[in-house]
Design a protein around this motif. Structure first.
Motif, PDB file in Angstrom:
ATOM      1  N   ILE A   1      34.505  43.441  55.518  1.00  0.00           N
ATOM      2  CA  ILE A   1      35.602  43.558  56.493  1.00  0.00           C
ATOM      3  C   ILE A   1      36.962  43.688  55.808  1.00  0.00           C
ATOM      4  O   ILE A   1      38.003  43.444  56.412  1.00  0.00           O
ATOM      5  CB  ILE A   1      35.575  42.386  57.501  1.00  0.00           C
ATOM      6  N   GLN A   2      36.941  44.102  54.544  1.00  0.00           N
ATOM      7  CA  GLN A   2      38.156  44.316  53.761  1.00  0.00           C
ATOM      8  C   GLN A   2      38.192  45.757  53.254  1.00  0.00           C
ATOM      9  O   GLN A   2      37.144  46.371  53.063  1.00  0.00           O
ATOM     10  CB  GLN A   2      38.190  43.381  52.547  1.00  0.00           C
ATOM     11  N   PRO A   3      39.390  46.298  52.985  1.00  0.00           N
ATOM     12  CA  PRO A   3      39.468  47.651  52.433  1.00  0.00           C
ATOM     13  C   PRO A   3      38.939  47.706  50.999  1.00  0.00           C
ATOM     14  O   PRO A   3      38.879  46.693  50.313  1.00  0.00           O
ATOM     15  CB  PRO A   3      40.958  47.976  52.464  1.00  0.00           C
ATOM     16  N   TRP A   4      38.540  48.877  50.570  1.00  0.00           N
ATOM     17  CA  TRP A   4      38.076  49.099  49.201  1.00  0.00           C
ATOM     18  C   TRP A   4      38.764  50.339  48.663  1.00  0.00           C
ATOM     19  O   TRP A   4      39.237  51.178  49.422  1.00  0.00           O
ATOM     20  CB  TRP A   4      36.551  49.248  49.145  1.00  0.00           C
ATOM     21  N   SER A   5      38.814  50.462  47.328  1.00  0.00           N
ATOM     22  CA  SER A   5      39.413  51.654  46.731  1.00  0.00           C
ATOM     23  C   SER A   5      38.619  52.182  45.547  1.00  0.00           C
ATOM     24  O   SER A   5      38.868  53.291  45.101  1.00  0.00           O
ATOM     25  CB  SER A   5      40.856  51.366  46.298  1.00  0.00           C
ATOM     26  N   GLN A   6      37.696  51.403  45.023  1.00  0.00           N
ATOM     27  CA  GLN A   6      36.944  51.801  43.825  1.00  0.00           C
ATOM     28  C   GLN A   6      35.446  51.709  44.068  1.00  0.00           C
ATOM     29  O   GLN A   6      34.987  50.887  44.864  1.00  0.00           O
ATOM     30  CB  GLN A   6      37.288  50.849  42.665  1.00  0.00           C
ATOM     31  N   ALA A   7      34.687  52.497  43.322  1.00  0.00           N
ATOM     32  CA  ALA A   7      33.232  52.378  43.353  1.00  0.00           C
ATOM     33  C   ALA A   7      32.853  50.975  42.910  1.00  0.00           C
ATOM     34  O   ALA A   7      33.465  50.411  42.004  1.00  0.00           O
ATOM     35  CB  ALA A   7      32.604  53.419  42.426  1.00  0.00           C
ATOM     36  N   GLY A   8      31.899  50.378  43.581  1.00  0.00           N
ATOM     37  CA  GLY A   8      31.450  49.034  43.248  1.00  0.00           C
ATOM     38  C   GLY A   8      32.108  47.939  44.062  1.00  0.00           C
ATOM     39  O   GLY A   8      31.667  46.793  44.022  1.00  0.00           O
ATOM     40  N   GLU A   9      33.155  48.252  44.832  1.00  0.00           N
ATOM     41  CA  GLU A   9      33.826  47.248  45.661  1.00  0.00           C
ATOM     42  C   GLU A   9      33.119  47.123  47.008  1.00  0.00           C
ATOM     43  O   GLU A   9      33.649  47.476  48.055  1.00  0.00           O
ATOM     44  CB  GLU A   9      35.288  47.610  45.877  1.00  0.00           C
ATOM     45  N   CYS A  10      31.894  46.613  46.949  1.00  0.00           N
ATOM     46  CA  CYS A  10      31.083  46.487  48.149  1.00  0.00           C
ATOM     47  C   CYS A  10      30.377  45.137  48.134  1.00  0.00           C
ATOM     48  O   CYS A  10      30.351  44.455  47.112  1.00  0.00           O
ATOM     49  CB  CYS A  10      30.038  47.600  48.213  1.00  0.00           C
ATOM     50  N   TRP A  11      29.796  44.770  49.277  1.00  0.00           N
ATOM     51  CA  TRP A  11      28.910  43.610  49.302  1.00  0.00           C
ATOM     52  C   TRP A  11      27.505  44.137  49.121  1.00  0.00           C
ATOM     53  O   TRP A  11      27.024  44.942  49.916  1.00  0.00           O
ATOM     54  CB  TRP A  11      29.025  42.837  50.610  1.00  0.00           C
ATOM     55  N   ALA A  12      26.855  43.698  48.053  1.00  0.00           N
ATOM     56  CA  ALA A  12      25.473  44.087  47.794  1.00  0.00           C
ATOM     57  C   ALA A  12      24.556  42.932  48.155  1.00  0.00           C
ATOM     58  O   ALA A  12      24.861  41.772  47.873  1.00  0.00           O
ATOM     59  CB  ALA A  12      25.302  44.446  46.318  1.00  0.00           C
ATOM     60  N   PHE A  13      23.433  43.263  48.789  1.00  0.00           N
ATOM     61  CA  PHE A  13      22.431  42.244  49.084  1.00  0.00           C
ATOM     62  C   PHE A  13      21.067  42.733  48.605  1.00  0.00           C
ATOM     63  O   PHE A  13      20.834  43.930  48.462  1.00  0.00           O
ATOM     64  CB  PHE A  13      22.426  41.866  50.573  1.00  0.00           C
ATOM     65  N   HIS A  14      20.183  41.781  48.331  1.00  0.00           N
ATOM     66  CA  HIS A  14      18.841  42.095  47.819  1.00  0.00           C
ATOM     67  C   HIS A  14      18.056  42.946  48.816  1.00  0.00           C
ATOM     68  O   HIS A  14      18.059  42.676  50.011  1.00  0.00           O
ATOM     69  CB  HIS A  14      18.057  40.805  47.547  1.00  0.00           C
ATOM     70  N   GLY A  15      17.380  43.962  48.292  1.00  0.00           N
ATOM     71  CA  GLY A  15      16.474  44.773  49.101  1.00  0.00           C
ATOM     72  C   GLY A  15      17.176  45.772  49.991  1.00  0.00           C
ATOM     73  O   GLY A  15      18.340  46.116  49.800  1.00  0.00           O
TER      74      GLY A  15
END
Length: 173
Positions: free
Chosen positions: A49-63
């Protein structure tokens, strides 16, 4: 369109039921005398629920299957949702198989979660994709809490990344 779940306007993450964040901590830590002194940060579910600007700025979860419960800033009817992921041109590997594919949104109404709609993110489309709610009977129902459930991704077996999820509509008075 206004984003009713953005953290900057008061939206929040409530929980991630049955879903574990993904990060590779041991292989990337720095040690002195066998004691870990630093490890790279990973992004918490709040990143959704936040802005991003670069690759990798994400929430990752298993599977490839996961859930996140979100609270809207105000009670609102929902007309559209938006899913974001990096375009393939920003990927270091040249692929974005960790992008969500099929997903469902449920809304909390009268002490139960009801289906708002189902969607499919297209990795061959734009990085930001907005989907209208097609279930007409849902358009006038006010929600304060939703569940975003990812059903599948585009082939990554280890993890799925959500860069940003937005909810659009009208405040309910």
């Amino acid at each position: 369109m206004a984003d009713f779940v953005s953290e900057s306007v008061g939206g929040s993450v409530i929980s991630t039921p049955d879903t574990e964040s993904y990060f590779e901590s041991k292989s990337n830590q720095f040690h002195i005398f066998g004691i870990p002194i630093w490890r790279p940060d990973y992004f918490t579910p709040r990143k959704v629920i936040q802005p991003w600007s670069q690759a990798g700025e994400c929430w990752a979860f298993h599977g490839s299957h996961g859930k996140i419960v979100l609270e809207l800033a105000v009670l609102a009817t929902i007309s559209h949702v938006t899913m974001e992921h990096i375009p393939v041109s920003m990927s270091l590997t040249g692929k974005i198989d960790s992008a969500p594919r099929k997903f469902i949104v449920f809304g909390y109404f009268k002490d139960q979660y009801i289906l708002i709609d189902t969607f499919e993110y297209n990795i061959h489309g734009t990085s930001t994709q907005t989907f209208p709610i097609t279930k007409r009977e849902i358009l006038n129902v006010p929600f304060k809490r939703v569940i975003l459930e990812i059903l599948s991704n585009w082939g990554n077996q280890k993890y799925t990344c959500i860069y940003r999820f937005r909810i659009h509509g009208k405040s309910y008075e």
